[in-house]
Design a protein around this motif. Structure first.
Motif, mmCIF file in Angstrom:
data_model
loop_
_atom_site.group_PDB
_atom_site.id
_atom_site.type_symbol
_atom_site.label_atom_id
_atom_site.label_comp_id
_atom_site.label_asym_id
_atom_site.label_seq_id
_atom_site.Cartn_x
_atom_site.Cartn_y
_atom_site.Cartn_z
ATOM 1 N N GLU A 289 22.551 -38.521 -2.065
ATOM 2 C CA GLU A 289 21.210 -39.005 -2.858
ATOM 3 C C GLU A 289 20.143 -38.471 -2.354
ATOM 4 O OE1 GLU A 289 21.015 -40.981 -5.424
ATOM 5 O OE2 GLU A 289 22.677 -42.244 -5.473
ATOM 6 N N LEU A 290 19.721 -38.231 -0.905
ATOM 7 C CA LEU A 290 18.630 -37.495 -0.322
ATOM 8 C C LEU A 290 18.450 -36.220 -0.759
ATOM 9 C CD1 LEU A 290 16.383 -37.825 1.591
ATOM 10 C CD2 LEU A 290 17.994 -37.070 3.490
ATOM 11 N N PRO B 216 13.558 -33.158 3.959
ATOM 12 C CA PRO B 216 13.184 -34.530 4.065
ATOM 13 C C PRO B 216 13.449 -35.153 5.616
ATOM 14 C CG PRO B 216 15.264 -34.036 3.157
ATOM 15 C CD PRO B 216 14.773 -32.742 3.370
ATOM 16 N N ILE B 217 13.931 -34.460 6.297
ATOM 17 C CA ILE B 217 14.422 -35.109 7.849
ATOM 18 C C ILE B 217 13.289 -34.179 8.817
ATOM 19 C CG2 ILE B 217 16.065 -35.559 9.738
ATOM 20 C CD1 ILE B 217 18.189 -35.607 7.453
ATOM 21 N N ASN C 174 7.671 -36.350 6.348
ATOM 22 C CA ASN C 174 9.112 -36.488 6.170
ATOM 23 C C ASN C 174 9.516 -37.728 5.518
ATOM 24 O OD1 ASN C 174 8.725 -34.300 8.487
ATOM 25 N ND2 ASN C 174 9.845 -33.447 7.082
ATOM 26 N N ARG C 175 10.714 -37.694 4.725
ATOM 27 C CA ARG C 175 11.196 -38.975 4.464
ATOM 28 C C ARG C 175 11.843 -39.803 5.759
ATOM 29 N NH1 ARG C 175 13.384 -38.908 -0.966
ATOM 30 N NH2 ARG C 175 12.182 -37.475 -2.227
ATOM 31 N N ILE C 176 12.443 -38.704 6.611
ATOM 32 C CA ILE C 176 13.072 -39.663 7.919
ATOM 33 C C ILE C 176 12.230 -38.712 9.031
ATOM 34 C CG2 ILE C 176 14.879 -39.763 9.199
ATOM 35 C CD1 ILE C 176 16.753 -39.798 6.509
ATOM 36 N N ARG D 142 21.194 -27.757 7.530
ATOM 37 C CA ARG D 142 19.941 -27.212 8.522
ATOM 38 C C ARG D 142 18.739 -27.079 7.627
ATOM 39 N NH1 ARG D 142 24.195 -23.646 10.873
ATOM 40 N NH2 ARG D 142 24.995 -24.418 12.697
ATOM 41 N N ARG D 143 18.943 -26.831 6.208
ATOM 42 C CA ARG D 143 17.797 -26.541 5.544
ATOM 43 C C ARG D 143 16.888 -27.826 5.205
ATOM 44 N NH1 ARG D 143 17.984 -28.191 0.255
ATOM 45 N NH2 ARG D 143 19.996 -28.929 -0.390
ATOM 46 N N LEU D 144 17.767 -29.027 5.535
ATOM 47 C CA LEU D 144 17.179 -30.279 5.468
ATOM 48 C C LEU D 144 16.107 -30.739 6.459
ATOM 49 C CD1 LEU D 144 20.200 -32.222 3.921
ATOM 50 C CD2 LEU D 144 18.584 -31.185 2.591
#
Length: 252
Positions: free
Chosen positions: A114-115, A125-126, A169-171, A153-155
């Protein structure tokens, strides 16, 4: 080095005091994160301008479902102490726990799908925010060595707090780094740094560090106030405190 910003100097000038206005509604942070930041760092409470995180954040593993979670490394004793570097400090125990936390997040089946689907290609997002550049280097190296991280890693963005002003960031995972027998908090004595670190989170905030540093001493320090607020308001849904063994199995 994070000191007074140009905006702060302008706002506090004689002209700034005449024409300036304080924005009292924040739109970035989920309400519990905004409440924490407001209570610890602002004399006038900030009003939430957004609602709760989307429902699929509840698909994270049980220990990670609270909006704000302090992950306490105190149980590891001296193994979780910081290490002096030139310059600064790192914390190997804390770094390994953060890598395990990232693995728990990134391998959480439906949640991570979902993320990824809800994030643009250039979005990370992280975020992992480090108080010291040596901790950043250690985490980047450890992450590069993880086979599980190949597709994720791209996240993930790992950077220092001094590079994080104006970002989000989301997280967010905050690496406090400091834990020692002298209770020396170093950069964490800076209200500005701690405020920036915890206010970058949009939907989930994880703070990794030894609660003993802030519970036994340094209670009036910025991070001490953050810990006290979480302890006073923890209910399992908004605020939680867990031992590292509750997240990753621990390394006592």
């Amino acid at each position: 080095m994070l000191t007074r910003s140009d905006f702060e100097r302008a706002f506090e000038s004689s002209y700034g005091r005449q024409v300036g206005a304080t924005l009292r509604t924040q739109y970035r942070m989920a309400p519990p994160i905004g409440e924490l930041v407001s209570a610890c760092f602002y004399p006038i409470p900030l009003a939430p301008g957004r609602g709760a995180p989307v429902a699929w954040f509840d698909q994270l593993p049980d220990p990670l479902r609270a909006v704000v979670t302090w992950i306490d490394t105190s149980e590891a004793g001296r193994e979780s102490y910081d290490r002096p570097k030139n310059p600064g400090f790192d914390n190997a125990y804390e770094a390994r726990e953060i890598i395990d936390l990232l693995r728990s997040i990134c391998t959480s089946g439906n949640f991570i799908q979902e993320l990824m689907q809800d994030s643009s290609e250039d979005e990370k997002p992280i975020g992992v925010i480090c108080m010291y550049v040596e901790q950043k280097k250690l985490l980047q190296r450890l992450l590069s060595e993880q086979d599980w991280a190949t597709g994720y890693r791209r996240l993930i963005k790992i950077d220092t707090v001094d590079s994080y002003q104006g970002k989000e960031n989301r997280i967010i995972i905050v690496s406090t780094t400091r834990n020692n027998r002298l209770y020396d908090q170093g950069f964490l004595s800076s209200i500005e740094r701690v405020n920036v670190a915890i206010s970058r989170a949009m939907d989930r905030l994880f703070i990794i560090g030894a609660a003993r540093m802030w519970r036994e001493r340094n209670q009036e320090a910025p991070m001490g106030r953050v810990l006290a607020y979480i302890e006073q308001h923890r209910d399992g849904n908004a605020f939680a405190i867990v031992e590292t063994s509750g997240i990753t199995g621990g390394r006592s």
